[in-house]
Motif scaffolding. Sequence first.
Motif, PDB file in Angstrom:
ATOM      1  N   LEU A 100       0.909  -1.294   0.085  1.00 55.20           N
ATOM      2  CA  LEU A 100       0.075   0.059  -0.043  1.00 55.20           C
ATOM      3  C   LEU A 100       0.878   1.264  -0.011  1.00 55.20           C
ATOM      4  O   LEU A 100       0.467   2.332  -0.759  1.00 55.20           O
ATOM      5  N   PRO A 101       1.776   1.382   0.869  1.00 54.77           N
ATOM      6  CA  PRO A 101       2.754   2.712   0.548  1.00 54.77           C
ATOM      7  C   PRO A 101       3.256   2.811  -0.497  1.00 54.77           C
ATOM      8  O   PRO A 101       2.907   4.044  -1.041  1.00 54.77           O
ATOM      9  N   GLY A 102       3.425   1.921  -1.423  1.00 57.84           N
ATOM     10  CA  GLY A 102       4.189   2.199  -2.841  1.00 57.84           C
ATOM     11  C   GLY A 102       2.966   2.792  -3.709  1.00 57.84           C
ATOM     12  O   GLY A 102       2.896   3.543  -4.481  1.00 57.84           O
ATOM     13  N   VAL A 103       1.650   2.191  -3.417  1.00 60.12           N
ATOM     14  CA  VAL A 103       0.375   2.731  -4.031  1.00 60.12           C
ATOM     15  C   VAL A 103       0.262   4.037  -3.699  1.00 60.12           C
ATOM     16  O   VAL A 103      -0.005   4.902  -4.677  1.00 60.12           O
ATOM     17  N   PHE A 104       0.309   4.508  -2.442  1.00 57.91           N
ATOM     18  CA  PHE A 104       0.035   5.949  -2.054  1.00 57.91           C
ATOM     19  C   PHE A 104       1.168   6.996  -2.745  1.00 57.91           C
ATOM     20  O   PHE A 104       0.594   7.937  -3.123  1.00 57.91           O
ATOM     21  N   GLU A 105       2.105   6.327  -2.932  1.00 55.28           N
ATOM     22  CA  GLU A 105       3.241   7.179  -3.480  1.00 55.28           C
ATOM     23  C   GLU A 105       2.703   7.420  -4.951  1.00 55.28           C
ATOM     24  O   GLU A 105       3.026   8.558  -5.554  1.00 55.28           O
ATOM     25  N   THR A 106       2.395   6.692  -5.699  1.00 55.87           N
ATOM     26  CA  THR A 106       2.032   6.859  -7.066  1.00 55.87           C
ATOM     27  C   THR A 106       0.967   7.830  -7.166  1.00 55.87           C
ATOM     28  O   THR A 106       0.531   8.452  -8.373  1.00 55.87           O
ATOM     29  N   LEU A 107       0.337   8.075  -6.113  1.00 53.96           N
ATOM     30  CA  LEU A 107      -0.671   9.138  -6.075  1.00 53.96           C
ATOM     31  C   LEU A 107      -0.301  10.790  -6.189  1.00 53.96           C
ATOM     32  O   LEU A 107      -0.894  11.510  -6.201  1.00 53.96           O
ATOM     33  N   GLY A 108       0.947  10.770  -6.065  1.00 56.75           N
ATOM     34  CA  GLY A 108       1.546  11.973  -5.951  1.00 56.75           C
ATOM     35  C   GLY A 108       1.703  12.439  -4.438  1.00 56.75           C
ATOM     36  O   GLY A 108       1.366  11.878  -3.549  1.00 56.75           O
ATOM     37  N   THR A 109       2.871  13.227  -4.084  1.00 55.49           N
ATOM     38  CA  THR A 109       3.501  13.542  -2.761  1.00 55.49           C
ATOM     39  C   THR A 109       2.308  13.959  -1.762  1.00 55.49           C
ATOM     40  O   THR A 109       2.044  13.354  -0.914  1.00 55.49           O
ATOM     41  N   VAL A 110       1.426  15.023  -2.468  1.00 58.31           N
ATOM     42  CA  VAL A 110       0.560  15.242  -1.536  1.00 58.31           C
ATOM     43  C   VAL A 110      -0.728  14.455  -1.501  1.00 58.31           C
ATOM     44  O   VAL A 110      -0.949  14.264  -0.040  1.00 58.31           O
ATOM     45  N   THR A 111      -1.258  14.239  -2.417  1.00 61.71           N
ATOM     46  CA  THR A 111      -2.485  13.257  -2.424  1.00 61.71           C
ATOM     47  C   THR A 111      -2.006  11.984  -1.690  1.00 61.71           C
ATOM     48  O   THR A 111      -2.758  11.645  -0.601  1.00 61.71           O
ATOM     49  N   GLY A 112      -1.154  11.479  -1.974  1.00 63.39           N
ATOM     50  CA  GLY A 112      -0.441  10.193  -1.386  1.00 63.39           C
ATOM     51  C   GLY A 112      -0.290  10.549   0.006  1.00 63.39           C
ATOM     52  O   GLY A 112      -0.806   9.411   0.841  1.00 63.39           O
ATOM     53  N   SER A 113       0.390  11.355   0.417  1.00 64.12           N
ATOM     54  CA  SER A 113       0.707  11.392   2.019  1.00 64.12           C
ATOM     55  C   SER A 113      -0.803  11.642   2.513  1.00 64.12           C
ATOM     56  O   SER A 113      -0.865  11.201   3.784  1.00 64.12           O
ATOM     57  N   ILE A 114      -1.727  12.282   2.049  1.00 63.03           N
ATOM     58  CA  ILE A 114      -2.906  12.456   2.756  1.00 63.03           C
ATOM     59  C   ILE A 114      -3.707  11.177   2.609  1.00 63.03           C
ATOM     60  O   ILE A 114      -4.219  10.675   3.916  1.00 63.03           O
ATOM     61  N   VAL A 115      -3.838  10.609   1.665  1.00 64.34           N
ATOM     62  CA  VAL A 115      -4.424   9.346   1.647  1.00 64.34           C
ATOM     63  C   VAL A 115      -3.911   8.291   2.578  1.00 64.34           C
ATOM     64  O   VAL A 115      -4.511   7.527   3.236  1.00 64.34           O
ATOM     65  N   GLY A 116      -2.517   8.134   2.311  1.00 63.41           N
ATOM     66  CA  GLY A 116      -1.858   6.988   3.266  1.00 63.41           C
ATOM     67  C   GLY A 116      -1.850   7.405   4.637  1.00 63.41           C
ATOM     68  O   GLY A 116      -2.137   6.561   5.456  1.00 63.41           O
ATOM     69  N   SER A 117      -1.685   8.858   4.941  1.00 62.18           N
ATOM     70  CA  SER A 117      -1.725   8.847   6.609  1.00 62.18           C
ATOM     71  C   SER A 117      -3.282   8.705   7.017  1.00 62.18           C
ATOM     72  O   SER A 117      -3.406   8.226   8.320  1.00 62.18           O
ATOM     73  N   LEU A 118      -4.142   9.180   6.225  1.00 60.74           N
ATOM     74  CA  LEU A 118      -5.594   9.058   6.690  1.00 60.74           C
ATOM     75  C   LEU A 118      -6.005   7.484   6.666  1.00 60.74           C
ATOM     76  O   LEU A 118      -6.494   7.199   7.788  1.00 60.74           O
ATOM     77  N   PHE A 119      -5.337   6.486   5.927  1.00 59.34           N
ATOM     78  CA  PHE A 119      -5.501   5.043   6.050  1.00 59.34           C
ATOM     79  C   PHE A 119      -4.886   4.581   7.231  1.00 59.34           C
ATOM     80  O   PHE A 119      -5.567   3.772   8.182  1.00 59.34           O
ATOM     81  N   PHE A 120      -3.792   5.073   7.584  1.00 61.75           N
ATOM     82  CA  PHE A 120      -2.942   4.519   8.735  1.00 61.75           C
ATOM     83  C   PHE A 120      -3.750   4.945  10.027  1.00 61.75           C
ATOM     84  O   PHE A 120      -3.571   4.330  11.036  1.00 61.75           O
TER      85      PHE A 120
END
Length: 463
Positions: A287-307
């Motif tokens: 999953l962290p790899g997938v979040f990265e492909t969303l772009g830095t900003v969207t990825g860290s928002i979506v990724g941190s919300l997920f965790f």
Amino acid sequence: MSSRGTFSNKFGFIMAAAGSAVGLGNIWGFPFKAANGGGAAFLFIYILCCFILCFPVMITEISIGRNTTKNAIGAFPKLGFPKWRFVGFIGVFCGVMILSFYNVVASWAFGYFLNLSIGNFEIGNHFADFTKDIYTIIIYAFIFMFITGFIISKGVTKGIEQASKIMMPTLFAILIGLVLYSLTLPNAVIGVSYYLIPDFSEVSISTIYIALGQAFFSLSLGMGMQLTYGSYVNKADNIVSSAMWITLTDLSVAFLAGFMMFPIIAYMNNGDMSNVTGGPGLIFVTLPGVFETLGTVTGSIVGSLFFLLLCFAALTSTISLLEVPVAWCVDELKMNRSIATWGTALIIFILGIPCVLANGYSDFWTNFITYGGKETPTDYLSFVNDFASELLLPLGGTIMTFFAAYIWKTKNMNEEICLGYPNYKGSFVELFLNFTVKYFCPVILFIIFIFTILNKFFGITIF
Ligand code: PHE
């Protein structure tokens, strides 16, 4: 009674008990078991298990708790059967074991939350190093246990209830946001079809058995947790409808989690769903790899919300796990709540340290035991999970329903239920509960217990 604390209303109880139920099991357990067990066919079996088997066990536990206003151990002497206290001891022991490893897994989620909030997606490529960095994990695990202890030390109303009333709606909001986002990703439809298209060829006796085990763990049954929370419920509340809400909330979170995960996986694999695996590998590596492909900003928002979602789900479960031994220390050993909380939290934290070492750091804990019929050893963390969740929970459920039906007697249980549900007597619900608690649950749960021993630990498959 007021010194023990009570939930301020039915909503408070539902939030707290549903919070206990909704946990890591819903997010990484259910969706993958469903996808591998025949999609909608599994879901159908799972729903049946929840309502026919788990729901009566939940009502049994809550009624014993509310009738006695006691903890998992003290409830039995209060009913006049001091010898049956052993059921409570199994429960407390089981809760302590589950919390010791659950807190470690929760601490991984916590560590990932911190890392993804600052955009460190690389962490996914270093999961093995991350879990082997035992000093950092021990600090995360300590913080997570500290937060759990902090909430429990505040008591039932101001601690458990208040925290659950904040975390549960937030968890729902994050989950729905992430589901909606996932569904907009390319190939989302492929993911959803993979999750849900029924495949009856995948269904066998073992599917039923997996669904049952998952439902039992997910609804936090068999270890006196619902009994303990039940002891804080008002006499005027309708236990049957509360239990219904708890079950439905847990089910919907598990079901929705699939809508969040599978579109993400389909997006990542460009629609190829041929080798999807679940569990920690997926959550912490892929999953962290997938979040990265969303772009830095969207990825860290979506990724941190997920965790963050995982942390909230875990936290409402860890508090319920800690409350079981704490309630016992407060009621029976007459300890002050703060001392009881911090003492048990510390002991359980220490018991969890071997689980931290079991992920490659120490050979002994990593290759802890080799089950009969298996070639590769199982690590200590997985062993505790198998032993406590798969073996002791069904055992607890068997004895608890047997006790309610034949020792305490269903008549007394029915009277307790009636207090908040005047039309209960003579209703279909009463007939249903009488039948399931007396005949169905103890027998089926006992069969599962035996199957688990044979299958899991000795490699003997009957079906
Ligand atoms: N129900 C929790 C989950 O699904 C785990 C749990 C089990 C919590 C038993 C309390 C008691 O993750």
